[in-house]
Scaffold this active site. Structure first.
Site, PDB file in Angstrom:
ATOM      1  N   GLY A  52      69.316 -46.918 -14.693  1.00 59.20           N
ATOM      2  CA  GLY A  52      69.952 -47.059 -16.054  1.00 59.20           C
ATOM      3  C   GLY A  52      69.628 -48.544 -16.704  1.00 59.20           C
ATOM      4  N   GLN A  53      70.749 -49.378 -16.637  1.00 57.82           N
ATOM      5  CA  GLN A  53      70.866 -50.654 -17.174  1.00 57.82           C
ATOM      6  C   GLN A  53      70.399 -50.523 -18.686  1.00 57.82           C
ATOM      7  OE1 GLN A  53      68.329 -52.436 -14.052  1.00 57.82           O
ATOM      8  NE2 GLN A  53      69.793 -53.817 -13.561  1.00 57.82           N
ATOM      9  N   HIS A  54      70.978 -49.734 -19.308  1.00 64.01           N
ATOM     10  CA  HIS A  54      70.656 -49.582 -20.871  1.00 64.01           C
ATOM     11  C   HIS A  54      71.797 -49.059 -21.450  1.00 64.01           C
ATOM     12  CE1 HIS A  54      69.164 -45.690 -19.093  1.00 64.01           C
ATOM     13  NE2 HIS A  54      69.661 -45.357 -20.190  1.00 64.01           N
ATOM     14  N   ALA A  55      71.702 -48.876 -22.806  1.00 60.93           N
ATOM     15  CA  ALA A  55      72.611 -48.064 -23.800  1.00 60.93           C
ATOM     16  C   ALA A  55      71.728 -47.346 -24.566  1.00 60.93           C
ATOM     17  CB  ALA A  55      73.551 -49.217 -24.544  1.00 60.93           C
ATOM     18  N   LYS A 100      75.349 -48.485 -19.249  1.00 60.95           N
ATOM     19  CA  LYS A 100      75.305 -47.804 -17.882  1.00 60.95           C
ATOM     20  C   LYS A 100      74.539 -48.305 -16.959  1.00 60.95           C
ATOM     21  CE  LYS A 100      73.603 -44.157 -20.900  1.00 60.95           C
ATOM     22  NZ  LYS A 100      73.715 -45.131 -21.731  1.00 60.95           N
TER      23      LYS A 100
END
Length: 143
Positions: A52-55, A100
């Site tokens: 993830g490590q993104h929106a 997330k």
């Protein structure tokens, strides 16, 4: 109710199985609040991997650990929370604009993700500071 509580929701589905085994049904626009346009799943990760490590600016998601366990850290730029997905009848609904991180995958983890949108790289924010700036501008625009 906090702002983050308005952006995420834990979902629970009934087990419709019988003596032959378990059965869980998840239908778009009924059991989840959107039409399902994309399905993907994450497996083969371990407890050291962070995904993830993104929106996403438009996409909404439902995450279901259909096998094993994983954790999801959700963040709206002001508050964060970690949810353990540990039952195949449990899902985590995320509205758009939620950062997330998925991590702490058990060896048998299969994380199924249902999305409201087809993949579009342009709607992803992959830098956390850029995300914070984006959320600040959204807040100022809403005033």
């Amino acid at each position: 109710m906090s702002k983050l509580d308005e952006q995420i929701k834990l979902l629970e589905w009934e087990d419709l199985g019988d003596e032959r085994g378990n059965l869980v049904v998840v239908e778009g626009n009924m059991d989840i609040p959107f039409e399902i346009k994309r399905v993907f799943y994450i497996y083969g990760s371990d407890d050291t991997v962070v995904r993830g490590q993104h929106a996403n600016m438009r996409s909404e998601f439902v995450m279901i650990n259909v096998c094993g366990t994983s954790r999801v850290k959700v963040d709206n730029g002001e508050e964060s929370r970690t949810i353990e997905l540990n039952r195949p009848r449990m899902g985590l609904y995320l509205k758009n604009n939620v950062w997330k991180d998925m991590y702490d995958f058990s060896p048998d983890s299969i994380l199924l993700v249902l999305s409201s949108e087809h993949y579009d790289n342009a709607e992803y924010i992959r830098d956390y500071q850029e995300y914070l700036n984006y959320m600040k501008s959204m807040k100022e625009t809403a005033k």
